[in-house]
Write a protein that holds these residues in place. Structure first.
Motif, PDB file in Angstrom:
ATOM      1  N   ALA A  23     110.296  52.402  -2.014  1.00 42.14           N
ATOM      2  CA  ALA A  23     109.398  53.483  -2.410  1.00 42.14           C
ATOM      3  C   ALA A  23     110.156  54.531  -3.210  1.00 42.14           C
ATOM      4  O   ALA A  23     111.303  54.851  -2.931  1.00 42.14           O
ATOM      5  CB  ALA A  23     108.775  54.120  -1.161  1.00 42.14           C
ATOM      6  N   SER A  24     109.487  55.034  -4.255  1.00 44.54           N
ATOM      7  CA  SER A  24     110.138  56.004  -5.121  1.00 44.54           C
ATOM      8  C   SER A  24     110.517  57.270  -4.368  1.00 44.54           C
ATOM      9  O   SER A  24     109.746  57.798  -3.580  1.00 44.54           O
ATOM     10  CB  SER A  24     109.190  56.355  -6.277  1.00 44.54           C
ATOM     11  OG  SER A  24     109.725  57.397  -7.038  1.00 44.54           O
ATOM     12  N   ILE A  32     103.610  53.565  -5.549  1.00 47.26           N
ATOM     13  CA  ILE A  32     104.499  53.261  -4.431  1.00 47.26           C
ATOM     14  C   ILE A  32     104.930  51.808  -4.596  1.00 47.26           C
ATOM     15  O   ILE A  32     104.091  50.920  -4.782  1.00 47.26           O
ATOM     16  CB  ILE A  32     103.810  53.453  -3.071  1.00 47.26           C
ATOM     17  CG1 ILE A  32     103.514  54.933  -2.823  1.00 47.26           C
ATOM     18  CG2 ILE A  32     104.675  52.892  -1.932  1.00 47.26           C
ATOM     19  CD1 ILE A  32     102.791  55.203  -1.514  1.00 47.26           C
ATOM     20  N   VAL A  33     106.232  51.561  -4.540  1.00 46.00           N
ATOM     21  CA  VAL A  33     106.773  50.205  -4.650  1.00 46.00           C
ATOM     22  C   VAL A  33     107.393  49.851  -3.314  1.00 46.00           C
ATOM     23  O   VAL A  33     108.250  50.572  -2.810  1.00 46.00           O
ATOM     24  CB  VAL A  33     107.833  50.108  -5.771  1.00 46.00           C
ATOM     25  CG1 VAL A  33     108.343  48.680  -5.893  1.00 46.00           C
ATOM     26  CG2 VAL A  33     107.257  50.589  -7.093  1.00 46.00           C
ATOM     27  N   GLN A  34     106.950  48.735  -2.725  1.00 42.09           N
ATOM     28  CA  GLN A  34     107.457  48.386  -1.409  1.00 42.09           C
ATOM     29  C   GLN A  34     107.588  46.872  -1.270  1.00 42.09           C
ATOM     30  O   GLN A  34     106.890  46.109  -1.946  1.00 42.09           O
ATOM     31  CB  GLN A  34     106.536  48.936  -0.320  1.00 42.09           C
ATOM     32  CG  GLN A  34     105.133  48.333  -0.305  1.00 42.09           C
ATOM     33  CD  GLN A  34     104.213  49.042   0.659  1.00 42.09           C
ATOM     34  OE1 GLN A  34     103.803  50.174   0.410  1.00 42.09           O
ATOM     35  NE2 GLN A  34     103.888  48.378   1.766  1.00 42.09           N
ATOM     36  N   GLU A  35     108.496  46.472  -0.383  1.00 37.57           N
ATOM     37  CA  GLU A  35     108.657  45.059  -0.067  1.00 37.57           C
ATOM     38  C   GLU A  35     107.806  44.741   1.147  1.00 37.57           C
ATOM     39  O   GLU A  35     107.836  45.451   2.147  1.00 37.57           O
ATOM     40  CB  GLU A  35     110.128  44.747   0.211  1.00 37.57           C
ATOM     41  CG  GLU A  35     110.398  43.294   0.556  1.00 37.57           C
ATOM     42  CD  GLU A  35     111.867  43.048   0.837  1.00 37.57           C
ATOM     43  OE1 GLU A  35     112.173  42.093   1.583  1.00 37.57           O
ATOM     44  OE2 GLU A  35     112.706  43.824   0.327  1.00 37.57           O
ATOM     45  N   LEU A  36     107.014  43.679   1.073  1.00 38.78           N
ATOM     46  CA  LEU A  36     106.181  43.311   2.201  1.00 38.78           C
ATOM     47  C   LEU A  36     107.044  42.806   3.347  1.00 38.78           C
ATOM     48  O   LEU A  36     108.028  42.093   3.119  1.00 38.78           O
ATOM     49  CB  LEU A  36     105.170  42.239   1.808  1.00 38.78           C
ATOM     50  CG  LEU A  36     103.795  42.741   1.336  1.00 38.78           C
ATOM     51  CD1 LEU A  36     103.932  43.621   0.106  1.00 38.78           C
ATOM     52  CD2 LEU A  36     102.857  41.584   1.072  1.00 38.78           C
ATOM     53  N   GLN A 167     109.753  45.640 -15.228  1.00 41.88           N
ATOM     54  CA  GLN A 167     109.909  47.080 -15.034  1.00 41.88           C
ATOM     55  C   GLN A 167     108.554  47.721 -14.721  1.00 41.88           C
ATOM     56  O   GLN A 167     107.527  47.311 -15.256  1.00 41.88           O
ATOM     57  CB  GLN A 167     110.455  47.739 -16.297  1.00 41.88           C
ATOM     58  CG  GLN A 167     111.914  47.467 -16.592  1.00 41.88           C
ATOM     59  CD  GLN A 167     112.347  48.231 -17.829  1.00 41.88           C
ATOM     60  OE1 GLN A 167     111.681  48.204 -18.848  1.00 41.88           O
ATOM     61  NE2 GLN A 167     113.461  48.914 -17.714  1.00 41.88           N
ATOM     62  N   LEU A 168     108.580  48.728 -13.869  1.00 44.74           N
ATOM     63  CA  LEU A 168     107.429  49.607 -13.669  1.00 44.74           C
ATOM     64  C   LEU A 168     107.764  50.918 -14.374  1.00 44.74           C
ATOM     65  O   LEU A 168     108.713  51.611 -13.997  1.00 44.74           O
ATOM     66  CB  LEU A 168     107.168  49.856 -12.191  1.00 44.74           C
ATOM     67  CG  LEU A 168     106.170  50.971 -11.857  1.00 44.74           C
ATOM     68  CD1 LEU A 168     104.792  50.668 -12.431  1.00 44.74           C
ATOM     69  CD2 LEU A 168     106.083  51.191 -10.355  1.00 44.74           C
ATOM     70  N   VAL A 169     106.990  51.242 -15.405  1.00 46.93           N
ATOM     71  CA  VAL A 169     107.215  52.451 -16.192  1.00 46.93           C
ATOM     72  C   VAL A 169     106.047  53.398 -15.969  1.00 46.93           C
ATOM     73  O   VAL A 169     104.894  53.045 -16.217  1.00 46.93           O
ATOM     74  CB  VAL A 169     107.353  52.130 -17.693  1.00 46.93           C
ATOM     75  CG1 VAL A 169     107.625  53.409 -18.489  1.00 46.93           C
ATOM     76  CG2 VAL A 169     108.461  51.113 -17.919  1.00 46.93           C
ATOM     77  N   THR A 179     111.081  51.538 -11.303  1.00 44.83           N
ATOM     78  CA  THR A 179     111.874  50.487 -10.661  1.00 44.83           C
ATOM     79  C   THR A 179     111.936  49.268 -11.565  1.00 44.83           C
ATOM     80  O   THR A 179     111.127  49.108 -12.488  1.00 44.83           O
ATOM     81  CB  THR A 179     111.285  50.092  -9.295  1.00 44.83           C
ATOM     82  OG1 THR A 179     112.215  49.282  -8.585  1.00 44.83           O
ATOM     83  CG2 THR A 179     109.988  49.329  -9.444  1.00 44.83           C
ATOM     84  N   THR A 180     112.912  48.416 -11.303  1.00 47.25           N
ATOM     85  CA  THR A 180     113.027  47.127 -11.964  1.00 47.25           C
ATOM     86  C   THR A 180     113.151  46.056 -10.894  1.00 47.25           C
ATOM     87  O   THR A 180     113.967  46.176  -9.987  1.00 47.25           O
ATOM     88  CB  THR A 180     114.271  47.079 -12.885  1.00 47.25           C
ATOM     89  OG1 THR A 180     114.159  48.084 -13.890  1.00 47.25           O
ATOM     90  CG2 THR A 180     114.396  45.713 -13.551  1.00 47.25           C
ATOM     91  N   VAL A 181     112.329  45.040 -10.991  1.00 42.59           N
ATOM     92  CA  VAL A 181     112.379  43.917 -10.057  1.00 42.59           C
ATOM     93  C   VAL A 181     112.845  42.698 -10.848  1.00 42.59           C
ATOM     94  O   VAL A 181     112.197  42.299 -11.818  1.00 42.59           O
ATOM     95  CB  VAL A 181     111.012  43.653  -9.407  1.00 42.59           C
ATOM     96  CG1 VAL A 181     111.122  42.536  -8.371  1.00 42.59           C
ATOM     97  CG2 VAL A 181     110.469  44.924  -8.769  1.00 42.59           C
TER      98      VAL A 181
END
Length: 227
Positions: A23-24, A32-36, A167-169, A179-181
């Motif tokens: 999460a940022s 919100i970026v999260q790992e399940l 990338q999430l921009v 973030t970059t995945v």
């Protein structure tokens, strides 16, 4: 309905190799970026493919693991409370790809070794079954509604998912890369809630759009009030 215009760019990154999938923490964000959460015993196994399926008003994410032997199931109905629902063993004999829905409670799958196709029965969302197709069926080239399909040896389709960095921009507030995945092989979007699911080795990453979630929650509340 009032929509706030926001942009999300999911683009291949040329020079990024690291994964930052938490999460940022860089201040207020629309994402919100999260790992399940996953079963620790399966976290290091390679994910082959995944499927988003609706069942009686709920949404489930099915993640193929262990060369098709295991399906890990996430309940993603509520983006704010996504959870691991089950990990079940199947009778699949090898890695496969999800090809096409069959009605509302099944999915056609195709084995990556070229050995044919099968049906994934999803009527029981926490107990999916792989049902073999009798005969040497090949990959579909034309679906015939929910009753069957045509196939062609000359035009058999075997999906190849090339890994890429995504990338999430964020552009609506302070323009920045959130973030970059890396090493992403598949992507599924849940349009109702704006959730984006990314599949890479041993992980499922969820990108949540908070404005879309609020809009979805308001719409559901309006529907309940009108009942």
């Amino acid at each position: 309905m009032n929509h706030t215009v926001k942009s999300i760019f999911l683009a291949a990154a040329v020079s990024f190799a690291s994964v930052n999938a938490q999460a940022s923490t860089l201040g207020k964000s629309d994402f919100i970026v999260q790992e399940l959460p996953t079963n620790p015993q399966l976290a290091q196994n390679t994910n082959q493919d995944f499927l988003l399926h609706e069942n009686n008003g709920s949404s489930y994410l099915y993640v193929e693991q262990q060369e098709g032997a295991v399906l890990t199931i996430f309940d993603v109905t509520d983006p704010a409370h996504m959870k691991l629902a089950a990990s079940v063993r199947t009778e699949a004999h090898g890695a496969y790809d999800f090809v096409s829905p069959i009605g509302t409670s099944a999915e056609l799958i195709m084995f990556r070794d070229g050995s044919g196709t099968a049906v994934l029965d999803l009527r029981k969302h926490n107990a999916p079954r792989v049902v073999a197709i009798q005969g040497p069926a090949t990959a579909p080239t034309e679906m015939l509604g929910t009753a069957g399909y045509l196939s062609s040896m000359q035009h058999a389709y075997f999906p190849v998912h090339q890994a890429r960095d995504i990338q999430l921009v964020e552009t609506s507030l302070t323009p920045r890369v959130v973030t970059t995945v890396s090493e992403v092989t598949r992507q599924i979007n849940r349009s109702e809630t704006g959730t984006v699911f990314l599949l890479n080795t041993g992980k499922v990453i969820a990108i949540r759009r908070l404005d879309a979630e609020r809009e979805y929650a308001n719409e559901q509340e309006r529907l309940r009030d009108n009942d």
